[in-house]
Design an enzyme around this catalytic site. Structure first.
Site, PDB file in Angstrom:
ATOM      1  CB  ALA A  45      -0.982  -0.001   1.169  1.00  0.00           C
ATOM      2  CG  HIS A  50       6.050   2.947   1.626  1.00  0.00           C
ATOM      3  ND1 HIS A  50       4.687   3.162   1.565  1.00  0.00           N
ATOM      4  CD2 HIS A  50       6.252   2.209   2.757  1.00  0.00           C
ATOM      5  CE1 HIS A  50       4.101   2.573   2.594  1.00  0.00           C
ATOM      6  NE2 HIS A  50       5.016   1.988   3.337  1.00  0.00           N
ATOM      7  N   GLY A 162      11.866   4.390   8.123  1.00  0.00           N
ATOM      8  CA  GLY A 162      11.241   5.695   8.248  1.00  0.00           C
ATOM      9  C   GLY A 162      11.193   6.177   9.687  1.00  0.00           C
TER      10      GLY A 162
HETATM   11  P1  AMP Z   1       5.228  -0.002   6.378  1.00  0.00           P
HETATM   12  O1  AMP Z   1       4.884  -0.426   4.988  1.00  0.00           O
HETATM   13  O2  AMP Z   1       4.191   0.841   7.022  1.00  0.00           O
HETATM   14  O3  AMP Z   1       5.701  -1.159   7.217  1.00  0.00           O
HETATM   15  O4  AMP Z   1       6.480   0.968   6.248  1.00  0.00           O
HETATM   16  C1  AMP Z   1       7.659   0.573   5.588  1.00  0.00           C
HETATM   17  C2  AMP Z   1       8.736   1.586   5.867  1.00  0.00           C
HETATM   18  O5  AMP Z   1       8.330   2.862   5.370  1.00  0.00           O
HETATM   19  C3  AMP Z   1       9.008   1.767   7.368  1.00  0.00           C
HETATM   20  O6  AMP Z   1      10.417   1.917   7.566  1.00  0.00           O
HETATM   21  C4  AMP Z   1       8.257   3.026   7.677  1.00  0.00           C
HETATM   22  O7  AMP Z   1       8.772   3.730   8.791  1.00  0.00           O
HETATM   23  C5  AMP Z   1       8.456   3.819   6.402  1.00  0.00           C
HETATM   24  N1  AMP Z   1       7.425   4.841   6.273  1.00  0.00           N
HETATM   25  C6  AMP Z   1       6.090   4.694   6.424  1.00  0.00           C
HETATM   26  N2  AMP Z   1       5.463   5.873   6.298  1.00  0.00           N
HETATM   27  C7  AMP Z   1       6.427   6.801   6.062  1.00  0.00           C
HETATM   28  C8  AMP Z   1       6.416   8.215   5.851  1.00  0.00           C
HETATM   29  N3  AMP Z   1       5.284   8.920   5.859  1.00  0.00           N
HETATM   30  N4  AMP Z   1       7.588   8.839   5.644  1.00  0.00           N
HETATM   31  C9  AMP Z   1       8.765   8.134   5.651  1.00  0.00           C
HETATM   32  N5  AMP Z   1       8.842   6.801   5.840  1.00  0.00           N
HETATM   33  C10 AMP Z   1       7.686   6.138   6.045  1.00  0.00           C
END
Ligand code: AMP
Length: 298
Positions: A45, A50, A162
């Site tokens: 998603a 990302h 992130g």
């Molecule tokens: P997730 O798919 O939510 O597990 O996130 C995957 C990676 O993307 C993780 O390292 C999150 O911290 C990073 N991430 C999610 N949202 C953001 C954002 N708004 N800005 C920067 N990095 C993000």
């Protein structure tokens, strides 16, 4: 429907791998050629947050691997796992659009073979007991388990995380230190929507009426930053913030101002160099998290 794996897919320059052996065969050749490998683990998603991680990795490495895997072990609520958004076709287009080299799309049975115990027991020194850890029992054990598995599979030189998940990046750094994994962590600043809402896959689930009002989290974090700079005591700021975040349809779980190194309450006499505010708020049926560095820098 999954696209074809390997290089014969509609994204002319991007490799898609589902099997560990295929991914490792490819990456071994790249490593032998002295190419540095950057890795961006995700749950799909995808959004511009990302992609910011992927772009940073592309700028700093010869090969960038992104993974998409909705990790069942980090969901402490089955319905949360079920309703987690899944947008694979669009995700792959976005990754191809920024020039990502490789996407790893493992199946659950690949990450968690039923005949192997893949759990890791790490002493996180209390980092996993507070904030998200206190609200979501078992969440960080699941995060540690999947990140350890993925790092063992991909063996990247650099891991991109992130700041959005502030506590998570601290926990993963600790995991890497305890297990002495040969990877360096790069933390990337939170990408926000134009109104300030932190980008999140969960924003897709927000009630349209609550979406514009969800800027409340970022506004409250900014307000806390100003109050700390003006010398207001931390407990008073936290109280103010919880009041701000308590609105019709908005229900805060926590708003905590912590030492950014260890997530403990800051010493009021001498504030630590790094002070971070972390919050989790229910916006209707969607749980949002956000954080802001109030003092110092990452
Ligand atoms: P997730 O798919 O939510 O597990 O996130 C995957 C990676 O993307 C993780 O390292 C999150 O911290 C990073 N991430 C999610 N949202 C953001 C954002 N708004 N800005 C920067 N990095 C993000």
């Amino acid at each position: 429907m999954l696209p074809a794996f390997g290089k014969q897919n509609q994204f002319s320059k991007m490799y898609l791998f589902q099997r560990v052996s295929d991914l490792q065969t490819y990456l071994t050749t790249e490593r032998v050629n002295n190419r540095s490998v950057g890795f961006v683990p995700t749950m799909g998603a995808l959004h511009a947050g990302h992609l910011k991680l992927v772009k940073r990795s592309l700028a700093e490495n010869q090969i960038t691997v992104a993974s998409i895997f909705v990790n069942p072990t980090q969901f402490n609520d089955a319905s949360d796992l079920e309703k987690y958004p899944r947008t694979l076709g669009k995700d792959l287009e976005m990754l191809a659009g920024v020039g990502c080299d490789v996407v790893f799309l493992p199946q659950v049975a690949t990450i968690y073979p039923t005949d192997l115990n893949t759990e890791v027991t790490i002493d996180f020194g209390g980092l996993d007991q507070v904030l998200e850890g206190a609200q979501r029992p078992g969440h960080f054990a699941g995060v540690a388990q999947v990140v350890n598995r993925l790092l063992n599979i991909v063996q990247p030189h650099y891991l991109y995380l992130g700041q959005k998940d502030y506590q998570q990046q601290l926990i993963i750094k600790r995991l890497i230190a305890v297990l002495q994994l040969p990877v360096k962590v790069v933390v990337v600043a939170t990408e926000r929507e134009s109104d300030g809402l932190a980008m999140s896959s969960r924003n897709l689930l927000l009630d349209p009426e609550l979406r514009p009002r969800s800027v409340l989290l970022q506004q409250t974090l900014e307000g806390a930053k100003n109050r700390l700079a003006a010398g207001e005591p931390v407990p008073e700021i936290e109280k103010w913030a919880l009041e701000q975040l308590t609105q019709p349809d908005f229900n805060p779980e926590y708003f905590s101002i912590v030492n950014g190194e260890n997530l403990l309450p800051p010493d009021p006499a001498t504030l630590p160099d790094l002070v971070v505010a972390c919050t989790a708020v229910w916006a209707g049926k969607v749980r949002l998290i956000d954080n802001l560095v109030l003092r110092g820098s990452l």
